[in-house]
Design a protein around this motif. Sequence first.
Motif, PDB file in Angstrom:
ATOM      1  N   ASN A 166     -11.736  29.372  29.887  1.00 56.12           N
ATOM      2  CA  ASN A 166     -10.998  28.583  28.909  1.00 56.12           C
ATOM      3  C   ASN A 166     -10.655  27.208  29.472  1.00 56.12           C
ATOM      4  O   ASN A 166     -10.408  27.048  30.660  1.00 56.12           O
ATOM      5  N   ASN A 167     -10.656  26.239  28.612  1.00 57.28           N
ATOM      6  CA  ASN A 167     -10.245  24.874  28.927  1.00 57.28           C
ATOM      7  C   ASN A 167      -8.911  24.633  28.217  1.00 57.28           C
ATOM      8  O   ASN A 167      -8.859  24.790  26.993  1.00 57.28           O
ATOM      9  N   PRO A 168      -7.811  24.352  28.934  1.00 57.48           N
ATOM     10  CA  PRO A 168      -7.739  23.691  30.238  1.00 57.48           C
ATOM     11  C   PRO A 168      -7.400  24.582  31.431  1.00 57.48           C
ATOM     12  O   PRO A 168      -7.323  24.078  32.547  1.00 57.48           O
ATOM     13  N   ASP A 169      -7.136  25.878  31.240  1.00 53.41           N
ATOM     14  CA  ASP A 169      -6.563  26.663  32.340  1.00 53.41           C
ATOM     15  C   ASP A 169      -7.600  27.334  33.220  1.00 53.41           C
ATOM     16  O   ASP A 169      -7.271  27.803  34.311  1.00 53.41           O
ATOM     17  N   GLY A 170      -8.863  27.434  32.782  1.00 54.87           N
ATOM     18  CA  GLY A 170      -9.893  28.050  33.591  1.00 54.87           C
ATOM     19  C   GLY A 170      -9.861  29.557  33.599  1.00 54.87           C
ATOM     20  O   GLY A 170     -10.532  30.191  34.422  1.00 54.87           O
ATOM     21  N   GLY A 171      -9.084  30.176  32.694  1.00 55.20           N
ATOM     22  CA  GLY A 171      -9.005  31.629  32.623  1.00 55.20           C
ATOM     23  C   GLY A 171     -10.348  32.260  32.297  1.00 55.20           C
ATOM     24  O   GLY A 171     -11.120  31.732  31.489  1.00 55.20           O
ATOM     25  N   TYR A 172     -10.616  33.419  32.915  1.00 54.50           N
ATOM     26  CA  TYR A 172     -11.936  34.043  32.825  1.00 54.50           C
ATOM     27  C   TYR A 172     -11.827  35.474  32.330  1.00 54.50           C
ATOM     28  O   TYR A 172     -10.900  36.212  32.692  1.00 54.50           O
ATOM     29  N   LEU A 173     -12.783  35.858  31.478  1.00 52.94           N
ATOM     30  CA  LEU A 173     -12.890  37.222  30.974  1.00 52.94           C
ATOM     31  C   LEU A 173     -14.206  37.822  31.447  1.00 52.94           C
ATOM     32  O   LEU A 173     -15.261  37.183  31.319  1.00 52.94           O
TER      33      LEU A 173
END
Length: 540
Positions: A166-173
């Motif tokens: 995700n942009n902006p936090d860089g969270g990954y699934l």
Amino acid sequence: MSGNVTSLFRSTAAHSPSMAALTREGGDGSGAGPVDFCIPCNPYFPTPAMFDEMAVRLRDIITYYPSSADTITAELCSLLQLPPQCVAMGNGSTELITWIDHLLVRESLAVPVPTFGRWTDQPMETGKRVDMFPLQESGGFALDLARYAEFIRARGTRVAVICNPNNPDGGYLHKQALVQFMDAMADLDLVVVDESFLEFADAEAEPSVVQEAMLRPNVVVLRSLGKNFGLHGIRFGYLVANPALAGKVRAMLPKWNLNSFAEHVVFMLRDHGAEYAQSLHQVRRDRLEMAGQLSALPGLTVYPSQGNFLFVRLPVGAEGTVVRDRMLTEHRVLVRECGNKIGSSSRFLRLVVRPQTDVRRLVSGLEQVLYGTGRGAAVPGPATGTGYSSGTAAIDRLMSQTNGAGMRALAAQTAGAGAPGFADAPAAGTGMPLPAAVPPPAPPLPQVPQPAPVPQPVPYPGPVPVPHPAPVPQPMPAPAPMPMPAPAPAAAAVYPPVGPTPPGVPAHGGLTAAQVRGTNGLESVPATGWPNAAGMGRAG
């Protein structure tokens, strides 16, 4: 310089000024822009030799028409080992987002926030209802897919978007979790997985869901080329879907929507797979080192990221616009202040991963701006800044209180301060409130007989009712009031109705963009071949 440069941010409601504009207004006479920690592109690719080759060919590239999009797409698909009939190439991922909205989104779209702004703004601009699912600061902005699915069901949303990372936090699934989500949402009109930054991820060997998307009737995967190839200015990206969906988008694209620079780069890539894979490997190493250096700054929080950027929360008392302006004018460093991202605030910055020489300059500048000449000095207060972050508090208030059911709360707002449906704006840095677990809509309560029918406001028919204060009983004037019309049956709230919403008209009380904006694995051996779409930077 300070006045000219910082004034550019006032006129950019949703994004930062372009590098060209900042360079023109820099005023140092060198023609060089600031050190860029804002634009999220690969600093190691193309290589200097590739730029030299493009420079030699510059005249031919910009003089002549490019080949057709089909020719360029076929070459890209040959590199990525994808069937061309499942791919549509666009003039940047934003062009593809626009066509996805026009062609495949009928009534409503759900998206976690904060995220890339076009996923909220584009559908609102065409009158769709946008159901925004707030990611929680207390949970590190991680997306809980189970809660997101509950939210989608409760809202009756027909299209779901996930950005991974995700942009902006860089969270990954992880891939398996996304595949399970796609299966659970098989009855939706569309599920979009935006993988624009996925090639920078190293959490698993094959993170992409493109292969699964081609087998499903309602899944589109969006990919960027400008970000991972370090060439934002060329504007090229692509989507992957089953042949019917991909063909529907491809048929609407203009004949020459891809430019000659895009063609030239795509045809260069076959000979530079090893350099490209090495560039991704280096970005991942830099991300780890940069996160460690930033985390050493007192009071600064760095969130885990799988992108080529880091999301950071400033120390208590620091205002992002102040930090941004001082970093630019005093240190010639450009950072991305996130106050104009829905669901974020001015207390957050997104910092692009860059080489260590640049990171040392960034950290030194932040130390001086945040703490003065010595560590532990007072952080500047927000009152000293140029607080123009596009109405963050108002946007967050609208999103949290109305969330796609905005007409009622907007009407309450126009009635004056303290109107029902509007709470105070959240304090900076507190994030959006976590919505309660969303149960299925409860059956309507039995109607209590009244001595006389008292006129009541017509309730909003959305699936999430907004509580209102109980009305004060009033004596009935003469003559007798007209009888109330029969209430609409519960089935009237089922989505979607027949036919699309006309352009510019909010669907089921959704917010238009004008209404919102108007409120005011690092040690792996580098790959030696060209990475395919599933391997994402590994040997293909």
